[in-house]
Structure formats: structure tokens, C-alpha cells
Design a protein around this motif. Structure first.
Motif, short mmCIF file in Angstrom:
data_model
loop_
_atom_site.label_atom_id
_atom_site.label_comp_id
_atom_site.label_asym_id
_atom_site.label_seq_id
_atom_site.Cartn_x
_atom_site.Cartn_y
_atom_site.Cartn_z
N ALA A 1 51.25 35.86 46.77
CA ALA A 1 50.63 34.49 46.45
C ALA A 1 49.19 34.33 45.88
O ALA A 1 48.34 33.35 46.04
N HIS A 2 48.63 35.49 45.35
CA HIS A 2 47.26 35.69 44.91
C HIS A 2 47.28 34.79 43.57
O HIS A 2 47.74 35.09 42.70
N THR A 3 46.60 33.77 43.50
CA THR A 3 46.41 32.68 42.24
C THR A 3 46.10 33.33 41.17
O THR A 3 46.63 33.54 40.32
N TYR A 4 44.84 33.88 41.28
CA TYR A 4 44.08 34.37 39.94
C TYR A 4 44.86 35.73 39.50
O TYR A 4 44.92 35.96 38.09
N ALA A 5 45.33 36.68 40.24
CA ALA A 5 45.99 37.76 39.82
C ALA A 5 47.46 37.30 39.21
O ALA A 5 47.68 37.96 38.25
N SER A 6 48.02 36.28 39.85
CA SER A 6 49.16 35.81 39.16
C SER A 6 49.09 35.10 37.95
O SER A 6 49.72 35.50 36.70
N LEU A 7 47.99 34.47 37.72
CA LEU A 7 47.57 33.93 36.29
C LEU A 7 46.98 34.81 35.39
O LEU A 7 47.54 34.93 34.10
N GLY A 8 46.23 35.93 35.87
CA GLY A 8 45.84 36.91 35.01
C GLY A 8 46.97 37.81 34.42
O GLY A 8 47.20 37.89 33.25
N LYS B 1 38.92 44.16 39.78
CA LYS B 1 39.08 45.30 38.85
C LYS B 1 39.73 45.03 37.49
O LYS B 1 39.58 45.54 36.36
N GLY B 2 41.04 44.11 37.57
CA GLY B 2 41.79 43.70 36.75
C GLY B 2 41.08 42.60 35.78
O GLY B 2 41.13 42.93 34.59
N LYS B 3 40.29 41.97 36.65
CA LYS B 3 39.50 41.02 35.67
C LYS B 3 38.27 41.77 34.74
O LYS B 3 38.22 41.42 33.66
N ILE B 4 37.76 42.74 35.32
CA ILE B 4 36.75 43.88 34.71
C ILE B 4 37.49 44.06 33.42
O ILE B 4 37.08 44.10 32.13
N TYR B 5 38.81 44.73 33.45
CA TYR B 5 39.59 45.26 32.45
C TYR B 5 40.08 44.27 31.49
O TYR B 5 39.87 44.51 30.39
N VAL B 6 40.34 43.15 31.68
CA VAL B 6 40.44 41.93 31.03
C VAL B 6 39.38 41.69 29.96
O VAL B 6 39.59 41.48 28.60
N ASP B 7 38.10 41.61 30.79
CA ASP B 7 36.79 41.04 29.91
C ASP B 7 36.66 42.45 28.81
O ASP B 7 35.97 42.20 28.05
N ARG B 8 37.01 43.70 29.07
CA ARG B 8 36.82 44.86 28.49
C ARG B 8 37.78 44.83 27.29
O ARG B 8 37.82 45.92 26.54
N GLU C 1 46.26 46.95 29.65
CA GLU C 1 47.26 47.74 30.32
C GLU C 1 46.57 48.07 31.67
O GLU C 1 47.22 48.12 32.68
N LYS C 2 45.34 48.53 31.56
CA LYS C 2 44.85 48.81 32.91
C LYS C 2 44.48 47.51 33.86
O LYS C 2 44.58 47.37 35.11
N ALA C 3 44.24 46.61 33.28
CA ALA C 3 44.17 45.06 33.78
C ALA C 3 45.54 44.90 34.66
O ALA C 3 45.53 44.45 35.87
N LYS C 4 46.63 45.04 33.75
CA LYS C 4 48.04 44.72 34.46
C LYS C 4 48.33 45.54 35.50
O LYS C 4 48.80 44.90 36.31
N ILE C 5 47.90 46.87 35.49
CA ILE C 5 48.09 47.68 36.72
C ILE C 5 47.41 47.11 38.06
O ILE C 5 47.76 47.24 39.21
N SER C 6 46.00 46.74 37.71
CA SER C 6 45.35 46.30 38.85
C SER C 6 45.75 44.99 39.44
O SER C 6 45.97 44.63 40.58
N PHE C 7 46.29 44.13 38.72
CA PHE C 7 46.89 42.73 38.95
C PHE C 7 48.03 42.90 39.87
O PHE C 7 48.40 42.29 40.79
N LEU C 8 48.97 43.94 39.35
CA LEU C 8 50.07 44.23 40.03
C LEU C 8 49.65 44.76 41.35
O LEU C 8 50.55 44.61 42.46
#
Length: 304
Positions: A62-69, A36-43, A47-54
Motif C-alpha cells: 500500500a505504498h502510494t508513491y511506489a504504486s503510482l510510479g 532508488k526507483g524515483k532516482i532511476y525515473v528521473d534518469r 526498467e531499473k525504476a520498475k525493479i526498485s518500485f516492485l
């Protein structure tokens, strides 16, 4: 995959619904919140992406891609301390991504926290032995920490992979000099190819070492020093200015003021000859008891 299909059809709400339903049924899976965070980043909805990554990182720190995002969102906002916390927390929970380590090292280097960066650079080198650039960083950090033997080992390893690397030859020359292995330093500096941008500085360093030898034992070492200066200028005329300055300081220390003056006067018309050098020349005339000439040069500087 169903969510991706909905996204391709521009049905964002349906994609979100699918991911939310999956998240409810698989509470220990961080992938749905991350996606979901990745979708929001692409759009562009950061801020929405940040909430999803958190949310993803709450499930799996230790989720690699969420940490990087999330880290990249903070970095884009120049909130580097927050990004650093995310990357550090990821590593503390056992994450081993070279991408996360690289981002963290970049932040620490930018903040000039080299001591803090050292263990992470060591970890990066352990994970990827083929990355020569990160090995160079490690060698520099060891040097900064005065761990000269460790630094020398790193640069020697790199030189084995790239035997003609001017950068590594220069680093090893500097290290050997700091470790009081002067002949080894000369050997490394002399191997720097003439087309390298470090060739000029390498020759200056050799001249400094040989001058040091000559000053410690003139009878034994002066001929070698003077011969090097002459040969180096003959091979590369652009070295004349700096090496003549080197000669001037040597003869001054030997109280041979006439020879020191002659060395400076030989490059007086060079474009790099500044008022600072003119002042130095004036002080040499004074030491050589040529007061009228010294006074004339001082007045010339004051007039400028």
C-alpha cells in the motif's frame, strides 16, 4: 537526505550505496527502494525504476508513491492491464490515495468498463467531496446503471454548488424525463441559459416532450406545444430547422400531411436540409396523394 546530497553532486553510485545500506538495516521500510526507483525515473532508466518500485511494493503493497510510479511506467508502455493490477492491489491492501483512484478510474473509463469503475468513483467522491468533476462521473455511472434516484441526488447536490451549471441542468432534465417526471424535465431544460452550447439541444428535448403530450391529448396540449415552437424560434432563429422537423413529424402523425409538408418546405433552403430530408418530403407528398410532386423529388434524388 544524504542520498539527495550525493545526487546533487552527480555521485549516483554513492547515493545508491547509502540507500542500499539503509534498506538492509530497515528491512520493513519501503521508502529506500522507492527512492532508488524515483532516482532511476528521473534518469530515464525505467526498467531499473520498475525493479526498485516492485521491491518497495513487496515490503509495503500500500505504498502510494511506489504504486503510482510503477503504474505510470506501465501506462506509458500502454500496458494498462498491468497498471490496473498495481492500482487495484494497492487499494485492496487499504490504500486510499485519490491520485491512485483517479488513475484507476481513468483506465476503466478508457476501457469502457463503467460497471467496474462505479465503486472506485464512489470511493473517490467519499474522499473528496469538493471535486465536482468526479461527482459528475458518478452521476453518469449511476444513470448508466439505471440507478436514477442516486444519479438525481448527485446532480442535485452539484447544482446546489453551481446553480447555473448548464451541464447539470441538462443531466437533470434527461434524468427527470427517464423517470417520467416530464414537467420537471421541462423546467430543468428551460433553465439552461441561451449562451450555453446545450441550449439548442435543451429546446429540442422540450419540444419532444410537449409533442408527446400533444399526441396523447391533442385538445388539451396541442396549443401549448405549438406555442412553444413559435416562441422558441422567435427567441432563437437557429432553432427553426430542427423545430420545423419536429412539427413535420407531429403533423404527419396527425395525418395532417399538408401542414407537415408546409413545415418542411419552410426550411427547404436551409444548409442542413439534406437528401434524407428531401426523401422525407417526397414521402409526405405521396401520402398527400400528390404523386407527380413525389415522383419529381424521387427522380431528383436518384439523379444526384
Amino acid at each position: 537526505f544524504v542520498a539527495k546530497i550525493y545526487l546533487e553532486k552527480k555521485a549516483l553510485s554513492k547515493a545508491e550505496s547509502v540507500l542500499d545500506n539503509c534498506a538492509k538495516k530497515s528491512k520493513d521500510a519501503a521508502v529506500f527502494a522507492y527512492f532508488k526507483g524515483k532516482i532511476y525515473v528521473d534518469r530515464g532508466e525505467k526498467e531499473k525504476a520498475k525493479i526498485s518500485f516492485l521491491k518497495a511494493l513487496k515490503i509495503d503493497p500500500a505504498h502510494t508513491y511506489a504504486s503510482l510510479g510503477l503504474g505510470l511506467i506501465y501506462e506509458e508502455k500502454e500496458q494498462f492491464n498491468e497498471a490496473q493490477k498495481i492500482y487495484t492491489k494497492y487499494l485492496d491492501h487499504g490504500g486510499e490515495s485519490t491520485a491512485v483512484l483517479d488513475r484507476l478510474v481513468g483506465i476503466l473509463f478508457a476501457k469502457e468498463k463503467y460497471h467496474d469503475a462505479l465503486p472506485y468513483v464512489e470511493q473517490l467522491v467519499t474522499l473528496d467531496q469538493s471535486d465536482l468533476n468526479i461527482k459528475v462521473k458518478l452521476g453518469i455511472l449511476y444513470t448508466d446503471a439505471k440507478r436514477y434516484e442516486d444519479a438525481k441526488k448527485v446532480f442535485t447536490e452539484i447544482l446546489t454548488s453551481v446553480p447555473d451549471s448548464d451541464r447539470e441542468l441538462y443531466y437533470l432534465g434527461a434524468l427527470s424525463s427517464q423517470m417520467d417526471e416530464k414537467e420537471a424535465a421541462i423546467s430543468y431544460y428551460n433553465r439552461i441559459p441561451s449562451e450555453s452550447s446545450l441550449y439548442h439541444e435543451g429546446n429540442i428535448q422540450v419540444a419532444n416532450i410537449l409533442q408527446e403530450f400533444a399526441m396523447s391529448d391533442k385538445n388539451k396540449n396541442e396549443a401549448r406545444y405549438l406555442s412553444f415552437i413559435q416562441e422558441a424560434i422567435s427567441k432563437e432563429p437557429s432553432l427553426k430547422f430542427d423545430l420545423n422537423l419536429n412539427l413535420a413529424s407531429y403533423f404527419e402523425n396527425q395525418s395532417q400531411f399538408g401542414r407537415s409538408i408546409a413545415s418542411l418546405e419552410e426550411v427547404e433552403t436551409e444548409k442542413d436540409f439534406s437528401e434524407q430530408h428531401l426523401y422525407y418530403l417526397a414521402t409526405l407528398y405521396e401520402k398527400n396523394k400528390n404523386f407527380p410532386k413525389a415522383k419529381s423529388l424521387m427522380e431528383m434524388i436518384l439523379a444526384k
